[in-house]
Design a protein around this motif. Structure first.
Motif, PDB file in Angstrom:
ATOM      1  N   UNK A   1      14.858  30.339  10.966  1.00 29.25           N
ATOM      2  CA  UNK A   1      15.512  30.294   9.661  1.00 29.25           C
ATOM      3  C   UNK A   1      14.541  30.744   8.571  1.00 29.25           C
ATOM      4  N   UNK A   2      13.296  30.305   8.698  1.00 21.62           N
ATOM      5  CA  UNK A   2      12.271  30.670   7.725  1.00 21.62           C
ATOM      6  C   UNK A   2      12.036  32.181   7.707  1.00 21.62           C
ATOM      7  N   UNK A   3      11.996  32.788   8.901  1.00 18.60           N
ATOM      8  CA  UNK A   3      11.771  34.239   9.006  1.00 18.60           C
ATOM      9  C   UNK A   3      13.056  35.048   8.829  1.00 18.60           C
ATOM     10  N   UNK A   4      14.185  34.368   8.907  1.00 14.23           N
ATOM     11  CA  UNK A   4      15.510  34.976   8.779  1.00 14.23           C
ATOM     12  C   UNK A   4      15.755  36.050   9.840  1.00 14.23           C
ATOM     13  N   UNK A   5      15.258  35.777  11.042  1.00 13.18           N
ATOM     14  CA  UNK A   5      15.483  36.660  12.190  1.00 13.18           C
ATOM     15  C   UNK A   5      15.087  35.901  13.462  1.00 13.18           C
ATOM     16  N   UNK A   6      15.530  36.387  14.627  1.00 14.03           N
ATOM     17  CA  UNK A   6      15.104  35.740  15.879  1.00 14.03           C
ATOM     18  C   UNK A   6      13.591  35.873  16.067  1.00 14.03           C
ATOM     19  N   UNK A   7      12.995  34.896  16.708  1.00 11.25           N
ATOM     20  CA  UNK A   7      11.554  34.904  16.943  1.00 11.25           C
ATOM     21  C   UNK A   7      11.193  35.824  18.114  1.00 11.25           C
ATOM     22  N   UNK A   8      10.035  36.455  18.016  1.00  6.14           N
ATOM     23  CA  UNK A   8       9.484  37.211  19.137  1.00  6.14           C
ATOM     24  C   UNK A   8       8.813  36.218  20.077  1.00  6.14           C
ATOM     25  N   UNK A   9       8.494  36.659  21.289  1.00  8.84           N
ATOM     26  CA  UNK A   9       7.872  35.770  22.266  1.00  8.84           C
ATOM     27  C   UNK A   9       6.582  35.154  21.746  1.00  8.84           C
ATOM     28  N   UNK A  10       5.737  35.980  21.105  1.00  8.67           N
ATOM     29  CA  UNK A  10       4.463  35.443  20.611  1.00  8.67           C
ATOM     30  C   UNK A  10       4.676  34.452  19.470  1.00  8.67           C
ATOM     31  N   UNK A  11       5.710  34.657  18.679  1.00  9.01           N
ATOM     32  CA  UNK A  11       6.017  33.716  17.593  1.00  9.01           C
ATOM     33  C   UNK A  11       6.529  32.392  18.160  1.00  9.01           C
ATOM     34  N   UNK A  12       7.353  32.473  19.214  1.00  9.28           N
ATOM     35  CA  UNK A  12       7.827  31.250  19.869  1.00  9.28           C
ATOM     36  C   UNK A  12       6.634  30.466  20.418  1.00  9.28           C
TER      37      UNK A  12
END
Length: 147
Positions: free
Chosen positions: A38-49
């Protein structure tokens, strides 16, 4: 299958099994991931997860230590359980031998000879071990090798 989808499946299974502690731990993890999305307003990438999971694991370790210091063993055990559930969804950590091998390779590749080259070594090692090794452990090994 994305990490969030895997967590939702695990959450459903925990709810069917009436495993309240696992259900609650999974809900906390999912909440953290969704909040980051929600903060990034897009789905997370694997490294972000992975970064979100690492941050949550660190919180659990610190909270468990604080509870133990305060003599609240039951809450510390709850935090430990949540950390264990979190770690189920993280990549397998590197062994010390694997970590030393990566550090040795980078030192040779960079041509590092002294502690002054530590920053360059760390800059090359950390992306290779992201999520699979603690930065302080990597730093300690690199310091020993360069000393």
């Amino acid at each position: 299958m994305t990490l969030i989808a895997r967590l939702e499946d695990e959450l459903t299974a925990a709810m069917k099994e009436r495993d309240a502690t696992r259900r609650d731990a999974l809900r906390l993890i999912l909440s953290s991931l969704r909040s980051a999305e929600k903060e990034l307003q897009r789905p997370l990438h694997d490294d972000e997860e992975l970064q979100v999971l690492q941050r949550e694991r660190k919180k659990r370790v610190e909270a468990a230590d604080a509870y133990r210091a305060g003599g609240r063993e039951e809450q510390a055990e709850d935090e430990d359980y949540e950390r264990e559930v979190l770690e189920e969804f993280m990549p397998e950590p590197l062994s010390e031998e694997e970590l030393e091998e990566i550090v040795d390779d980078v030192i040779a590749e960079v041509g590092a000879t002294s502690l002054r080259d530590l920053g360059r070594v760390m800059a090359d090692v950390m992306p290779q071990v992201a999520g699979r090794a603690d930065g302080s452990a990597v730093s300690q090994i690199a310091r020993e090798k360069l000393a």
